[in-house]
Design a protein around this motif. Structure first.
Motif, PDB file in Angstrom:
ATOM      1  N   GLU A 157       0.809  -1.219   0.000  1.00 50.67           N
ATOM      2  CA  GLU A 157       0.000   0.000   0.000  1.00 50.67           C
ATOM      3  C   GLU A 157       0.843   1.270   0.000  1.00 50.67           C
ATOM      4  O   GLU A 157       0.328   2.350  -0.310  1.00 50.67           O
ATOM      5  N   VAL A 158       2.101   1.161   0.380  1.00 49.47           N
ATOM      6  CA  VAL A 158       2.955   2.354   0.395  1.00 49.47           C
ATOM      7  C   VAL A 158       3.851   2.339  -0.827  1.00 49.47           C
ATOM      8  O   VAL A 158       4.055   1.314  -1.474  1.00 49.47           O
ATOM      9  N   LEU A 159       4.416   3.514  -1.105  1.00 55.29           N
ATOM     10  CA  LEU A 159       5.291   3.637  -2.258  1.00 55.29           C
ATOM     11  C   LEU A 159       6.600   2.879  -2.012  1.00 55.29           C
ATOM     12  O   LEU A 159       7.022   2.729  -0.863  1.00 55.29           O
ATOM     13  N   PRO A 160       7.253   2.430  -3.081  1.00 56.17           N
ATOM     14  CA  PRO A 160       8.472   1.619  -2.899  1.00 56.17           C
ATOM     15  C   PRO A 160       9.557   2.319  -2.087  1.00 56.17           C
ATOM     16  O   PRO A 160      10.250   1.686  -1.294  1.00 56.17           O
ATOM     17  N   HIS A 161       9.702   3.634  -2.279  1.00 53.14           N
ATOM     18  CA  HIS A 161      10.776   4.324  -1.555  1.00 53.14           C
ATOM     19  C   HIS A 161      10.417   4.545  -0.089  1.00 53.14           C
ATOM     20  O   HIS A 161      11.251   4.980   0.693  1.00 53.14           O
ATOM     21  N   GLN A 162       9.182   4.248   0.289  1.00 52.13           N
ATOM     22  CA  GLN A 162       8.763   4.397   1.683  1.00 52.13           C
ATOM     23  C   GLN A 162       8.737   3.077   2.424  1.00 52.13           C
ATOM     24  O   GLN A 162       8.487   3.048   3.632  1.00 52.13           O
ATOM     25  N   ARG A 163       8.971   2.002   1.719  1.00 50.55           N
ATOM     26  CA  ARG A 163       8.802   0.697   2.342  1.00 50.55           C
ATOM     27  C   ARG A 163       9.837   0.412   3.411  1.00 50.55           C
ATOM     28  O   ARG A 163       9.537  -0.242   4.409  1.00 50.55           O
ATOM     29  N   GLU A 164      11.046   0.898   3.206  1.00 49.88           N
ATOM     30  CA  GLU A 164      12.065   0.644   4.210  1.00 49.88           C
ATOM     31  C   GLU A 164      11.699   1.324   5.529  1.00 49.88           C
ATOM     32  O   GLU A 164      11.840   0.726   6.608  1.00 49.88           O
ATOM     33  N   ASP A 165      11.235   2.554   5.450  1.00 51.09           N
ATOM     34  CA  ASP A 165      10.790   3.240   6.664  1.00 51.09           C
ATOM     35  C   ASP A 165       9.613   2.523   7.300  1.00 51.09           C
ATOM     36  O   ASP A 165       9.528   2.407   8.536  1.00 51.09           O
ATOM     37  N   ALA A 166       8.710   2.056   6.473  1.00 48.47           N
ATOM     38  CA  ALA A 166       7.552   1.352   7.021  1.00 48.47           C
ATOM     39  C   ALA A 166       7.988   0.081   7.738  1.00 48.47           C
ATOM     40  O   ALA A 166       7.501  -0.232   8.835  1.00 48.47           O
ATOM     41  N   VAL A 167       8.911  -0.655   7.150  1.00 56.80           N
ATOM     42  CA  VAL A 167       9.380  -1.892   7.774  1.00 56.80           C
ATOM     43  C   VAL A 167      10.100  -1.592   9.077  1.00 56.80           C
ATOM     44  O   VAL A 167       9.906  -2.279  10.090  1.00 56.80           O
ATOM     45  N   ASN A 168      10.917  -0.562   9.070  1.00 54.62           N
ATOM     46  CA  ASN A 168      11.648  -0.220  10.295  1.00 54.62           C
ATOM     47  C   ASN A 168      10.691   0.196  11.409  1.00 54.62           C
ATOM     48  O   ASN A 168      10.898  -0.146  12.579  1.00 54.62           O
ATOM     49  N   SER A 169       9.646   0.937  11.050  1.00 53.86           N
ATOM     50  CA  SER A 169       8.689   1.333  12.088  1.00 53.86           C
ATOM     51  C   SER A 169       7.911   0.122  12.595  1.00 53.86           C
ATOM     52  O   SER A 169       7.635   0.014  13.792  1.00 53.86           O
ATOM     53  N   LEU A 170       7.583  -0.791  11.710  1.00 53.83           N
ATOM     54  CA  LEU A 170       6.898  -2.004  12.147  1.00 53.83           C
ATOM     55  C   LEU A 170       7.803  -2.842  13.056  1.00 53.83           C
ATOM     56  O   LEU A 170       7.335  -3.400  14.064  1.00 53.83           O
ATOM     57  N   ALA A 171       9.067  -2.917  12.697  1.00 53.01           N
ATOM     58  CA  ALA A 171      10.000  -3.674  13.525  1.00 53.01           C
ATOM     59  C   ALA A 171      10.124  -3.049  14.911  1.00 53.01           C
ATOM     60  O   ALA A 171      10.170  -3.755  15.930  1.00 53.01           O
ATOM     61  N   TYR A 172      10.158  -1.719  14.950  1.00 49.06           N
ATOM     62  CA  TYR A 172      10.227  -1.030  16.236  1.00 49.06           C
ATOM     63  C   TYR A 172       8.989  -1.308  17.073  1.00 49.06           C
ATOM     64  O   TYR A 172       9.074  -1.631  18.263  1.00 49.06           O
ATOM     65  N   GLU A 173       7.827  -1.193  16.456  1.00 48.25           N
ATOM     66  CA  GLU A 173       6.588  -1.413  17.207  1.00 48.25           C
ATOM     67  C   GLU A 173       6.485  -2.859  17.665  1.00 48.25           C
ATOM     68  O   GLU A 173       6.012  -3.137  18.774  1.00 48.25           O
ATOM     69  N   ALA A 174       6.902  -3.786  16.815  1.00 48.78           N
ATOM     70  CA  ALA A 174       6.825  -5.193  17.198  1.00 48.78           C
ATOM     71  C   ALA A 174       7.735  -5.487  18.384  1.00 48.78           C
ATOM     72  O   ALA A 174       7.332  -6.171  19.337  1.00 48.78           O
ATOM     73  N   GLU A 175       8.945  -4.954  18.344  1.00 46.12           N
ATOM     74  CA  GLU A 175       9.856  -5.197  19.457  1.00 46.12           C
ATOM     75  C   GLU A 175       9.335  -4.559  20.734  1.00 46.12           C
ATOM     76  O   GLU A 175       9.424  -5.153  21.812  1.00 46.12           O
ATOM     77  N   ALA A 176       8.789  -3.363  20.618  1.00 43.58           N
ATOM     78  CA  ALA A 176       8.234  -2.698  21.804  1.00 43.58           C
ATOM     79  C   ALA A 176       7.060  -3.496  22.371  1.00 43.58           C
ATOM     80  O   ALA A 176       6.906  -3.615  23.589  1.00 43.58           O
ATOM     81  N   ARG A 177       6.246  -4.051  21.513  1.00 42.13           N
ATOM     82  CA  ARG A 177       5.096  -4.821  21.982  1.00 42.13           C
ATOM     83  C   ARG A 177       5.543  -6.122  22.638  1.00 42.13           C
ATOM     84  O   ARG A 177       4.929  -6.578  23.603  1.00 42.13           O
ATOM     85  N   LEU A 178       6.586  -6.715  22.125  1.00 42.85           N
ATOM     86  CA  LEU A 178       7.087  -7.936  22.752  1.00 42.85           C
ATOM     87  C   LEU A 178       7.681  -7.650  24.120  1.00 42.85           C
ATOM     88  O   LEU A 178       7.542  -8.451  25.052  1.00 42.85           O
ATOM     89  N   LYS A 179       8.353  -6.516  24.260  1.00 45.23           N
ATOM     90  CA  LYS A 179       8.922  -6.165  25.559  1.00 45.23           C
ATOM     91  C   LYS A 179       7.840  -5.768  26.545  1.00 45.23           C
ATOM     92  O   LYS A 179       7.943  -6.030  27.741  1.00 45.23           O
ATOM     93  N   ASP A 180       6.828  -5.093  26.062  1.00 42.88           N
ATOM     94  CA  ASP A 180       5.744  -4.624  26.928  1.00 42.88           C
ATOM     95  C   ASP A 180       4.428  -4.989  26.256  1.00 42.88           C
ATOM     96  O   ASP A 180       3.902  -4.203  25.481  1.00 42.88           O
ATOM     97  N   PRO A 181       3.870  -6.153  26.559  1.00 44.53           N
ATOM     98  CA  PRO A 181       2.659  -6.586  25.865  1.00 44.53           C
ATOM     99  C   PRO A 181       1.441  -5.709  26.148  1.00 44.53           C
ATOM    100  O   PRO A 181       0.504  -5.689  25.349  1.00 44.53           O
ATOM    101  N   VAL A 182       1.481  -4.969  27.251  1.00 52.57           N
ATOM    102  CA  VAL A 182       0.306  -4.171  27.613  1.00 52.57           C
ATOM    103  C   VAL A 182       0.295  -2.851  26.851  1.00 52.57           C
ATOM    104  O   VAL A 182      -0.686  -2.483  26.230  1.00 52.57           O
ATOM    105  N   TYR A 183       1.412  -2.126  26.906  1.00 53.83           N
ATOM    106  CA  TYR A 183       1.422  -0.786  26.326  1.00 53.83           C
ATOM    107  C   TYR A 183       2.213  -0.688  25.027  1.00 53.83           C
ATOM    108  O   TYR A 183       1.989   0.214  24.232  1.00 53.83           O
ATOM    109  N   GLY A 184       3.153  -1.564  24.821  1.00 57.66           N
ATOM    110  CA  GLY A 184       3.950  -1.501  23.595  1.00 57.66           C
ATOM    111  C   GLY A 184       4.685  -0.179  23.483  1.00 57.66           C
ATOM    112  O   GLY A 184       5.178   0.372  24.462  1.00 57.66           O
TER     113      GLY A 184
END
Lengths: 157, 258
Positions: free
Chosen positions: A57-84
């Motif tokens: 859904e995002v433009l190709p040049h934005q995908r790396e940023d999108a992946v990095n933000s998803l990785a950040y959110e996923a790691e935060a959620r794993l560390k803190d399942p309640v608040y992420g």
């Protein structure tokens, strides 16, 4: 047997999903085989299909940023399942408010000096008392749950 | 068994499922707000949401659902950066406000020093040497008593230094609390790199402009304060002239006698 197009090692996503990593794999540019945990986290929280849809859904040049933000959110959620990562947002918002109060108090003192008035004693100033009633959620959260963010005066996003 | 009296929750409605009375998502996705579940489902998926909240107790489950909904809505609003963009924006704001606070504190320190120097100069105006220079010396005994009374400003300096130190310590406490509490953000080095990469994202924000404005205000206000100080000194000088003129004739008479 390996053709030249399949000579590259499978990306971390295809390795985790145990499937053949095609040349047009949407994950390959963003999940290198050297960082397997990155995809594992993202897959555990969001799921590979959701990530794939988001990337498409995002433009190709934005995908790396999108992946990095998803990785950040996923790691935060794993560390803190309640608040992420929302926990970090809350802390930072409180920090901004606190600093802004200090700045306002300092500016008020400056105005007093500029007007040749003696500033009040620092001990009498009560602006350092926080409304520390526990975890702080954005006010918009309590009013409406449309996720509108007001972390600052203006959003340049 | 679907409850006929109540509507199906937004989650079951979206997925066209039967909404049972013990539907785990029903309390968090009311039927009149379908967008909430759409965003959450788009980002997390129903099964992932359930797996996140399953091990939690009721109270923490509600908090977790709120954060999930918030995160999903942020992602819907900002599809590329999501919550990471919000974190970076807040960190940038903190950096900006801290810079403004440092500048304001530096200006305040300057004003404080000027104020106390003004206080000292007001007392020093009563010194005998300055009066001798102006040719308006007081009688000898009074000059000695004035010299002894000049050593009373040490307490004021001590109070000023204590106030400055306590204020700076409060500022340092704010930074320490942020360092302690944002372990979630700090532990992820990737997020920091992303934040650095996102600084060009905020091209519309010109913090130099704000600093220049504050600097101009600093210069203009310092000029005004200097002007006010000069005026007050001149005012004191005029008073001294008037009172000393009355004593001049007496002093010259005593010297004549000696």
């Amino acid at each position: 047997m390996a053709s030249s197009s399949y000579s590259n090692a499978p990306c971390a996503a295809c390795k985790c999903l145990r499937r053949k990593c095609m040349p047009d794999c949407v994950f390959a540019p963003y999940f290198p085989p050297e960082e397997p945990q990155k995809f594992v986290n993202v897959h555990k929280i969001f799921g590979a299909s959701n990530v794939s849809k988001l990337l498409n859904e995002v433009l190709p040049h934005q995908r790396e940023d999108a992946v990095n933000s998803l990785a950040y959110e996923a790691e935060a959620r794993l560390k803190d399942p309640v608040y992420g990562c929302v926990g970090a947002i809350s802390v930072l918002q409180r920090q901004v408010m606190r600093l802004q109060r200090e700045l306002d108090a300092t500016n008020a003192d400056l105005i007093r000096y500029a007007c040749n008035e003696m500033p009040p004693q620092f001990g009498a100033r009560s602006d350092t008392n926080e409304q520390n009633s526990g975890f702080y959620f954005p006010s918009q959260w309590n009013n409406n749950n449309d996720g509108s963010h007001e972390g600052g005066e203006s959003s340049s996003m | 068994m679907t409850l006929k009296a109540s509507q199906a929750c937004a989650a079951c409605k979206y997925q066209r499922r039967r909404c049972s009375s013990d539907c785990p998502l029903a309390p968090y996705f009311p039927a009149d707000q379908p967008r909430l579940f759409q965003n959450a489902h788009k980002l997390f998926g129903r099964s992932n949401i359930l797996s996140i909240i399953k091990p939690l107790d009721a109270e923490r489950r509600a908090e977790a659902m709120r954060s999930i909904i918030y995160e999903a809505n942020i992602r819907d609003r900002y599809p590329v950066h999501g919550c990471l963009g919000v974190v970076c924006q807040l960190q940038y704001q903190i950096w900006q406000v801290e810079a403004e606070l440092r500048a304001a504190q530096a200006q305040l320190d300057m004003y404080r020093q000027m104020y106390y120097q003004q206080q000292l100069s007001t007392v020093a105006a009563d010194d005998v040497p300055s009066q001798l220079e102006l040719g308006m010396a007081l009688p000898y005994i009074d000059a000695l008593s004035l010299l002894h009374n000049n050593n009373t400003n040490d307490d004021d300096d001590a109070v000023a230094s204590y106030s400055y130190n306590s204020y700076s310590s409060l500022y340092m406490d704010a930074r320490d609390v942020w360092v302690e509490d944002t372990h979630a953000a700090n532990n992820n080095n990737g997020s920091r790199r992303d934040c650095d990469e996102m600084h060009p994202f905020f091209d519309t924000v010109d913090d130099r402009q704000s600093y220049v404005d504050s600097k101009e205000a600093y210069e203009s206000s310092s000029e005004e304060s200097l002007k006010d100080t000069t005026q007050s000194i001149e005012h004191v000088g005029e008073n001294e002239l008037k009172t000393a003129a009355a004593c001049f004739t007496l002093t010259s008479f005593f010297f004549f006698l000696q």
